[in-house]
Design an enzyme around this catalytic site. Structure first.
Site, PDB file in Angstrom:
ATOM      1  N   ASP A  39       0.823  -1.202   0.000  1.00  0.00           N
ATOM      2  CA  ASP A  39       0.000   0.000   0.000  1.00  0.00           C
ATOM      3  C   ASP A  39       0.864   1.262   0.000  1.00  0.00           C
ATOM      4  OD1 ASP A  39      -2.384   1.641   0.436  1.00  0.00           O
ATOM      5  OD2 ASP A  39      -3.257  -0.176   1.277  1.00  0.00           O
ATOM      6  N   ASP A  40       0.580   2.182  -0.935  1.00  0.00           N
ATOM      7  CA  ASP A  40       1.231   3.504  -0.984  1.00  0.00           C
ATOM      8  C   ASP A  40       2.732   3.452  -1.259  1.00  0.00           C
ATOM      9  OD1 ASP A  40      -1.320   4.191  -0.201  1.00  0.00           O
ATOM     10  OD2 ASP A  40      -0.716   5.474   1.448  1.00  0.00           O
ATOM     11  N   CYS A  78      -6.671   3.498  -3.353  1.00  0.00           N
ATOM     12  CA  CYS A  78      -6.380   2.076  -3.168  1.00  0.00           C
ATOM     13  C   CYS A  78      -7.334   1.142  -3.887  1.00  0.00           C
ATOM     14  CB  CYS A  78      -6.383   1.748  -1.677  1.00  0.00           C
ATOM     15  SG  CYS A  78      -5.190   2.687  -0.704  1.00  0.00           S
ATOM     16  N   HIS A 137      -9.506  -4.105  -2.146  1.00  0.00           N
ATOM     17  CA  HIS A 137      -9.475  -2.930  -1.265  1.00  0.00           C
ATOM     18  C   HIS A 137      -9.508  -3.279   0.219  1.00  0.00           C
ATOM     19  CE1 HIS A 137     -10.102   0.926   0.512  1.00  0.00           C
ATOM     20  NE2 HIS A 137     -11.316   0.630   0.911  1.00  0.00           N
ATOM     21  N   ASP A 342       0.366   0.056  -4.973  1.00  0.00           N
ATOM     22  CA  ASP A 342      -0.950   0.350  -5.554  1.00  0.00           C
ATOM     23  C   ASP A 342      -1.098   1.791  -6.015  1.00  0.00           C
ATOM     24  OD1 ASP A 342      -1.164   1.461  -3.000  1.00  0.00           O
ATOM     25  OD2 ASP A 342      -3.143   0.607  -2.595  1.00  0.00           O
ATOM     26  N   HIS A 343      -0.190   2.669  -5.638  1.00  0.00           N
ATOM     27  CA  HIS A 343      -0.095   4.030  -6.159  1.00  0.00           C
ATOM     28  C   HIS A 343       1.051   4.722  -5.444  1.00  0.00           C
ATOM     29  CE1 HIS A 343      -2.181   4.856  -2.439  1.00  0.00           C
ATOM     30  NE2 HIS A 343      -3.233   4.178  -2.871  1.00  0.00           N
TER      31      HIS A 343
END
Length: 493
Positions: A39-40, A78, A137, A342-343
Site C-alpha cells: 500500500d502507498d 487504493c 481494497h 498500488d499508487h
C-alpha cells in the site's frame, strides 16, 4: 536416441503452449506466482536511485529481476487502483474511481462466464489461490465498514481457494490497517492519534509481521500441492499511520533526509487539481496541519518522511523473509515474484501529503517482476508502463489465454528485450480528470469548472512538475490531445 527425440519434441510443444517467443526458460509445470501488493509504495527505493532509504531486499530482487521506473497506476486511490489491476481494465464509469468499487461490482455477483479477476481466471485454469491481507481494497478481503465487525461476504467471492488474515490483538482487518502498537487503532481512538509511531516491538508487534508469518506458513503448505499456486500477500505499510518497529526508525539519521524537491504548489494551475491533505489531517494529534495555504515546516516534513522510510524498510524486511523462504523451499526456479505498489504518495510534493491527485508523485509506483530463467535481468526499465499491463503479463508467463480484451499489454517482451515498445503512454484518472504520461510529457485535462483545465509538464526541463506550461505550448498540447482523448473510455462523455 528415441528418448532424446521425444524430449526435444516435448520441449518444442511446451514452447508453443507457453507462447515461447522470449528468452524465458519454460518449465514443464506452470510457474507459481508470489504476488506482493504494498500500500502507498512509491518509487522511493534504492533501486530507483534513492541513496538514503534502506531497501536491501527489494534492491536484491531487482538485481535478478526487472524494476520498472516509469510504472503508473490507473487511479490514485487504493480500491479503484486494485480493481484495474484485478480486471486489466481502465475505468469506464465514474463509480469505478470509488475506493469501494470491488465490493460494488463484484461481491454481490454470482459466478458468471467472465472471471471477476485475473486470480479467478488463474483458479479456473488450474491454480490454487491463497490471499493474505490486502489484495483487493478490504484489509482482509471481507466487506464491512471501518467501525464494524467483519462480515462473511468476500470482496472477491470466486477468486480464492483460501482467504486468510491474522488480526491479532486488533481483532478486525480494518482495526489492523490503522493499528498502533498498544492494540488501539485510529477508529478506537476517534482520530486522536499521531500520524506516526516508532513502537518498541518486534516485527509481529504490528500487523504486517503477522501477515508475514502466515505467508511463510502458507508457502510450506503450497509446496506440497499437486498444482501451481498463486499466493497474494498484501502489506499495509507504508500507508498512514507511519507506524513501524523502532528498529526501522533507527536505521536513519534524520539529518540525511531531504524534503521534497518541489514542496510548493506548481505555477499556473487551479488549486482544484490538488487537495488539502484531508486523509493526513484526520490524525488529529499531528505536530502540524498541512494545507494549501502554507507548507508544514521543514523539520516536520523530515519527521514524516523519516516515518515513511521506516515503514518502507519494515516492509522490505518482510518481503525479504518471503523471498528467502521461496529459496529455502526450493521454489525459486519455478516461482514468479511480483512486487507492486498500488499508487504513489505526495511526501509534501506540490504542498500535498497523500495520494488522490493525477500528478506524478501520486501515480508513479513500484513495480518489480522477477521471472525464473530470464536472461536480461537486473536492469531498471524506463519504458512507460501501466498497472493494467500486469494481467496480460501473468497470463503470458502462465501460458493462459486472456478471457476478454484487456486494456494492457504484456511486459514479457520488455523484460527479455524481445519486443521493445515504441511511443508508449500511460493513462490515469481522478478528480474529474484524465492524465496522459509519455516518456517526456504529462498532459492532463480536467472536466470541471475553474480554469485552467489543461496542464502540461515537461519532464526533460522540469522533472518535478513546478510549472504548467500548457498555455505557451499549444502545438505540443494539440499534438498530444488526440492521444489523451483516446484514453477517455467513456468516463466523462
Amino acid at each position: 536416441m528415441k528418448i532424446i527425440s521425444k524430449f526435444i519434441l516435448y520441449s518444442v510443444l511446451l514452447c508453443f503452449t507457453f507462447s515461447c517467443k522470449s528468452e524465458i526458460i519454460q518449465k514443464e509445470k506452470q510457474p507459481n506466482i508470489l504476488f506482493i501488493a504494498v500500500d502507498d509504495l512509491k518509487t522511493e527505493l534504492g533501486i530507483y536511485g534513492n541513496s538514503v532509504i534502506q531497501t536491501p531486499n527489494l534492491d536484491k530482487l531487482a538485481s535478478v529481476g526487472t524494476a520498472f521506473a516509469n510504472h503508473y497506476v490507473q487511479i490514485p486511490t487504493c480500491g479503484a487502483s486494485r480493481q484495474s489491476l484485478l480486471t486489466g481494465l481502465r475505468p469506464r464509469t465514474v463509480v469505478q474511481l470509488d475506493n469501494n468499487i470491488t465490493a460494488i461490482e463484484t461481491s454481490n455477483k454470482p459466478e458468471g462466464e467472465t472471471p471477476e479477476s485475473f486470480i479467478h481466471h488463474l483458479k479456473r485454469n488450474g491454480y490454487y489461490t491463497v490471499g493474505i491481507g490486502k489484495i483487493s481494497h478490504s484489509a482482509d478481503g471481507l466487506v464491512y465498514g471501518y467501525n464494524d465487525m467483519p462480515s462473511n461476504k468476500r470482496e472477491l467471492p470466486h477468486s480464492w481457494d483460501e482467504i486468510l488474515f491474522d488480526s491479532g490483538k486488533w481483532k478486525t482487518g480494518w482495526n489492523s490497517f490503522f493499528a498502533y502498537a498498544d492494540g488501539e487503532n485510529r477508529q478506537s481512538m476517534k482520530n486522536q492519534v499521531k500520524p506516526y509511531e516508532a513502537g518498541n516491538v518486534e516485527d509481529d508487534g504490528y500487523p504486517d509481521g503477522l501477515t508475514t508469518k502466515m505467508a511463510l506458513s502458507s508457502l510450506k503448505r503450497l509446496k506440497e500441492k499437486d498444482k501451481p499456486f498463486f499466493l497474494g500477500v498484501g502489506y499495509f505499510k507504508p500507508h498512514l499511520p507511519f507506524n513501524s518497529p523502532k528498529k526501522y526508525w533507527d536505521l536513519y539519521n534524520r539529518d540525511s533526509i531531504k524534503i521534497s524537491k518541489n514542496p510548493n504548489i506548481p505555477k499556473n494551475i487551479n488549486l482544484k487539481s490538488l487537495h488539502a491533505s484531508g486523509e493526513f489531517n484526520r490524525y488529529a494529534l499531528g505536530d502540524e496541519i498541512a494545507t494549501l495555504k502554507h507548507r508544514v515546516s521543514d523539520e516536520y516534513a523530515k519527521k514524516l518522511i523519516h516515518g515513511y522510510y521506516a515503514c518502507v524498510s519494515y516492509v522490505d524486511e518482510q518481503i525479504g523473509l518471503l523471498i528467502k523462504e521461496v529459496e529455502a523451499l526450493g521454489l525459486e526456479e519455478n516461482t514468479v515474484i511480483v512486487v507492486w505498489g498500488d499508487h504513489g504518495w505526495h511526501l509534501g510534493d506540490q504542498q500535498v501529503w497523500g495520494k488522490h491527485t493525477i500528478f506524478e508523485e501520486a501515480l508513479n509506483s513500484t513495480l518489480v517482476i522477477k521471472v525464473p530463467g530470464l536472461k536480461s535481468s537486473g536492469k531498471t526499465n524506463k519504458t512507460v508502463v501501466e498497472t493494467v499491463d500486469i494481467y496480460p503479463t501473468l497470463l503470458e508467463l502462465c501460458g493462459i489465454e486472456a478471457p476478454y480484451n484487456l486494456d494492457g499489454r504484456s511486459l514479457v517482451g520488455l523484460m527479455d528485450n524481445s519486443k521493445p515498445r515504441q511511443k508508449d503512454v500511460a493513462y490515469s484518472y481522478f478528480k474529474n480528470g484524465i492524465s496522459l504520461r509519455t516518456e517526456r510529457y504529462r498532459l492532463t485535462k480536467y472536466f470541471r469548472q475553474g480554469e485552467p483545465t489543461i496542464e502540461l509538464y515537461d519532464y526533460l526541463n522540469d522533472p518535478f512538475e513546478t510549472i504548467n506550461i500548457a498555455s505557451e505550448n499549444a502545438e505540443t498540447v494539440n499534438k498530444l490531445m488526440p492521444l489523451l482523448e483516446a484514453g477517455n473510455t467513456g468516463l466523462y462523455n
